[in-house]
Design a protein around this motif. Structure first.
Motif, mmCIF file in Angstrom:
data_model
loop_
_atom_site.group_PDB
_atom_site.id
_atom_site.type_symbol
_atom_site.label_atom_id
_atom_site.label_comp_id
_atom_site.label_asym_id
_atom_site.label_seq_id
_atom_site.Cartn_x
_atom_site.Cartn_y
_atom_site.Cartn_z
ATOM 1 N N HIS A 66 0.842 -1.189 0.000
ATOM 2 C CA HIS A 66 0.000 0.000 0.000
ATOM 3 C C HIS A 66 0.875 1.236 0.000
ATOM 4 N N SER A 70 -2.748 5.569 -0.308
ATOM 5 C CA SER A 70 -3.838 4.643 0.012
ATOM 6 C C SER A 70 -4.098 4.620 1.516
ATOM 7 N N VAL A 119 -6.309 -1.891 4.788
ATOM 8 C CA VAL A 119 -5.261 -0.896 4.533
ATOM 9 C C VAL A 119 -4.790 -0.281 5.853
#
Length: 177
Positions: A66, A70, A119
């Protein structure tokens, strides 16, 4: 560059790296005279990693990579989701005070999303403690929790809200002779 990233792609042959670079043709940065180092800018590096991750020679990656952007988007979406859970209390007080689109926006945000949680976890964060100080949020105030989803279901069936098809009768005009 290949040496630095080889931990992510240990079984990938050098020829696959060369083909990926040839297909992308990114601008290469060469530094140093004695032992030159080749680097890419951030966007080209991301594109290269995505291309390499999709090759047939690799098993599916265990870890998703990531970017900082993000992570920022996941934090922002999680914050909006937490605000939406708080907005449910206002909807419960006055269910007919909001239009259908506003209600649906709040419902969708308050439902949470597993991607934002994934995430955040990749960055060592979680939605329970995000922007809440030291105390984690109670489970019943977490987006997507069973308690929140029950509240949303009750609100969707509230009089005057989405899912309610009660209409006021319209007068009919008498037929003309």
């Amino acid at each position: 560059m290949q040496q630095e990233l080889s931990a992510y792609f240990p079984t990938l042959p050098w020829l696959r790296w060369a083909k990926a670079l040839d297909a992308l043709q990114p601008p290469l940065w060469v530094e140093g005279e004695d032992e030159p180092q080749v680097t890419l800018d951030q966007l080209a590096l991301q594109q290269l990693l995505q291309r390499l991750a999709c090759t047939e020679e690799l098993a599916p990656l265990e870890m998703t990579i990531h970017t900082a952007a993000s992570g920022l988007m996941a934090r922002r979406l999680a914050k909006y989701a937490c605000w939406a859970v708080l907005a449910l209390a206002e909807l419960e007080q006055q269910p007919a005070a909001y239009g259908g689109r506003v209600r649906e926006l709040i419902f969708r945000l308050a439902s949470g999303h597993p991607t934002e949680e994934d995430v955040l976890a990749a960055f060592g964060e979680n939605i329970a403690t995000l922007n809440s100080g030291a105390e984690p949020r109670p489970v019943e105030l977490l987006p997507g929790s069973p308690a929140v989803m029950d509240r949303i279901c009750r609100l969707r069936g509230a009089p005057g809200g989405p899912g309610s098809f009660a209409r006021t009768p319209t007068p009919t005009q008498p037929a003309r002779p």
